[in-house]
Design a protein around this motif. Structure first.
Motif, short mmCIF file in Angstrom:
data_model
loop_
_atom_site.label_atom_id
_atom_site.label_comp_id
_atom_site.label_asym_id
_atom_site.label_seq_id
_atom_site.Cartn_x
_atom_site.Cartn_y
_atom_site.Cartn_z
N GLY A 105 6.91 -6.43 -4.74
CA GLY A 105 7.79 -6.37 -3.67
C GLY A 105 9.00 -5.20 -3.72
N TYR A 106 8.39 -4.01 -4.65
CA TYR A 106 9.24 -2.89 -4.58
C TYR A 106 8.72 -1.88 -3.48
CZ TYR A 106 11.44 -5.07 -8.72
OH TYR A 106 12.30 -5.90 -9.49
N GLY A 107 9.62 -1.54 -2.98
CA GLY A 107 9.07 -0.40 -2.00
C GLY A 107 10.03 0.30 -1.46
N PRO A 108 9.85 0.78 -0.16
CA PRO A 108 8.53 0.97 0.50
C PRO A 108 7.78 2.12 -0.35
CG PRO A 108 10.11 2.23 1.89
CD PRO A 108 10.98 1.61 0.55
N LEU A 141 0.11 -0.10 -5.73
CA LEU A 141 -0.30 -1.37 -5.47
C LEU A 141 0.51 -2.45 -6.33
CD1 LEU A 141 -4.01 -0.91 -4.83
CD2 LEU A 141 -2.25 -1.30 -3.14
N GLU A 142 0.76 -2.31 -7.52
CA GLU A 142 1.36 -2.96 -8.40
C GLU A 142 3.07 -3.47 -7.73
OE1 GLU A 142 2.76 -4.15 -13.10
OE2 GLU A 142 1.86 -2.31 -12.63
N LEU A 143 3.50 -2.23 -7.56
CA LEU A 143 4.94 -1.96 -7.04
C LEU A 143 5.05 -3.14 -5.83
CD1 LEU A 143 5.83 1.59 -7.97
CD2 LEU A 143 6.81 -0.49 -9.09
N LEU A 144 3.83 -2.78 -4.78
CA LEU A 144 4.12 -3.47 -3.65
C LEU A 144 3.86 -4.76 -3.79
CD1 LEU A 144 3.99 -3.00 -0.45
CD2 LEU A 144 1.53 -3.05 -0.68
N ALA A 145 3.07 -5.06 -4.64
CA ALA A 145 2.70 -6.65 -4.98
C ALA A 145 4.09 -7.57 -5.58
CB ALA A 145 1.40 -7.03 -5.96
N THR A 169 12.22 -1.07 -14.71
CA THR A 169 10.72 -0.82 -14.64
C THR A 169 10.04 -0.24 -13.54
OG1 THR A 169 10.71 -2.57 -16.62
CG2 THR A 169 8.53 -1.81 -15.61
N ALA A 170 10.46 -0.81 -12.48
CA ALA A 170 10.01 -0.60 -11.13
C ALA A 170 10.35 0.80 -10.80
CB ALA A 170 10.43 -1.59 -10.12
N SER A 171 11.54 1.27 -11.18
CA SER A 171 11.93 2.55 -10.91
C SER A 171 11.21 3.63 -11.79
CB SER A 171 13.40 2.73 -11.12
OG SER A 171 13.86 4.02 -11.00
N LYS A 172 11.03 3.24 -12.88
CA LYS A 172 10.20 4.33 -13.93
C LYS A 172 8.68 4.11 -13.27
CE LYS A 172 13.09 3.74 -18.01
NZ LYS A 172 13.18 3.22 -19.13
N ASN A 173 8.10 3.19 -13.17
CA ASN A 173 6.95 3.13 -12.77
C ASN A 173 6.54 3.84 -11.44
OD1 ASN A 173 6.18 1.59 -14.71
ND2 ASN A 173 5.71 -0.23 -13.61
N GLY A 174 7.70 3.67 -10.42
CA GLY A 174 7.73 4.44 -9.07
C GLY A 174 7.54 6.12 -9.54
N GLU A 175 8.51 6.51 -10.28
CA GLU A 175 8.43 7.99 -10.62
C GLU A 175 7.12 8.15 -11.23
OE1 GLU A 175 11.79 8.72 -13.32
OE2 GLU A 175 13.52 7.92 -11.80
N GLU A 176 6.76 7.55 -12.12
CA GLU A 176 5.22 7.84 -12.91
C GLU A 176 4.23 7.87 -11.82
OE1 GLU A 176 2.09 8.99 -15.53
OE2 GLU A 176 4.64 9.03 -15.59
N GLY A 203 11.17 -10.20 -10.30
CA GLY A 203 11.18 -9.02 -9.24
C GLY A 203 11.68 -9.43 -7.95
N ALA A 204 11.71 -8.31 -6.93
CA ALA A 204 12.02 -8.60 -5.70
C ALA A 204 11.21 -9.25 -4.80
CB ALA A 204 12.02 -7.09 -5.20
N ASN A 205 10.02 -9.73 -5.38
CA ASN A 205 9.19 -10.57 -4.59
C ASN A 205 8.74 -11.81 -5.32
OD1 ASN A 205 8.10 -10.86 -1.97
ND2 ASN A 205 6.13 -10.17 -2.59
N GLY A 206 9.68 -12.17 -6.32
CA GLY A 206 9.27 -13.17 -7.32
C GLY A 206 8.65 -12.95 -8.39
N GLY A 207 8.05 -11.48 -8.51
CA GLY A 207 7.32 -11.11 -9.72
C GLY A 207 8.21 -11.10 -11.01
N THR A 208 7.45 -10.41 -12.05
CA THR A 208 8.24 -10.27 -13.06
C THR A 208 8.78 -8.86 -13.56
OG1 THR A 208 6.13 -10.10 -14.30
CG2 THR A 208 6.77 -12.20 -14.10
#
Length: 195
Positions: A46-49, A40-44, A15-22, A5-10
């Motif tokens: 590294g997806y945002g703002p 909070l998971e998206l922020l952790a 998935t981040a986009s779908k989770n953001g929409e949800e 992921g963007a912050n070294g996550g997995t």
């Protein structure tokens, strides 16, 4: 296969986009706890703002967590987020800190959050900055705020804007009445949604 992921996550970006929409749908539906967990998971990861969304969830969930809301609204302000400015200003105004709320309302309004003109008017009025308050009131009325239009029409009816504007104020008040009633009902529902 998962990519980093963007912050070294997995979490991968799809998935981040779908989770953001949800998370956004849950937030709009008033399911603040589930929305907050996703944001909070998206922020952790590294997806945002998403700081303003997190702050909004903390600000509206029951019970509210005002300190966390202020923290995340503050992060959103640092990101230049106009809604974050609006949210933090609102919390500061609730505390009676109009001196710090007014500049945030002003920045947010100038950044496109035109709903901030009316609370800016209220903050400036509390601070005794009457001419600046009247300018904010006029801007709020020009952007269609029913409460601002009501106050502007009262100002005109009082004769403070000149004799010729008294009749204009009366007509303005009558035309605004349906929108004012709708807005007052919506405000009542929002304030009493938790019980």
């Amino acid at each position: 296969m998962r990519r980093e992921g963007a912050n070294g996550g997995t979490m991968d970006s799809l998935t981040a986009s779908k989770n953001g929409e949800e998370a956004h749908k849950l937030l709009e539906a008033g399911n603040y706890e589930q929305s907050l967990a996703i944001y909070l998971e998206l922020l952790a990861e590294g997806y945002g703002p998403c700081s303003s969304h997190i702050a909004y969830a903390y600000d509206n969930m029951q019970p509210r967590d005002v300190q966390k809301a202020k923290h995340y609204y503050g992060l959103a302000v640092e990101e230049g987020d106009a809604f974050g400015m609006y949210g933090l200003a609102g919390l500061l105004a609730e505390e009676g800190n109009f001196a710090d709320a007014a500049p945030l309302y002003d920045r947010a309004a100038k950044s496109g959050e035109t709903d901030c003109y009316y609370p800016l008017y209220m903050a400036l009025k509390r601070l005794g900055a009457i001419s600046d308050a009247n300018a904010a009131l006029d801007a709020a009325a020009a952007h269609g705020s029913p409460f601002a239009i009501r106050n502007q029409s009262f100002r005109r009816l009082s004769g403070r804007d000149g004799f010729r504007n008294i009749f204009r104020g009366a007509a303005q008040y009558v035309r605004n009445l349906p929108a004012l009633i709708r807005a007052a009902n919506e405000l009542y529902v929002r304030r009493h949604r938790g019980g």
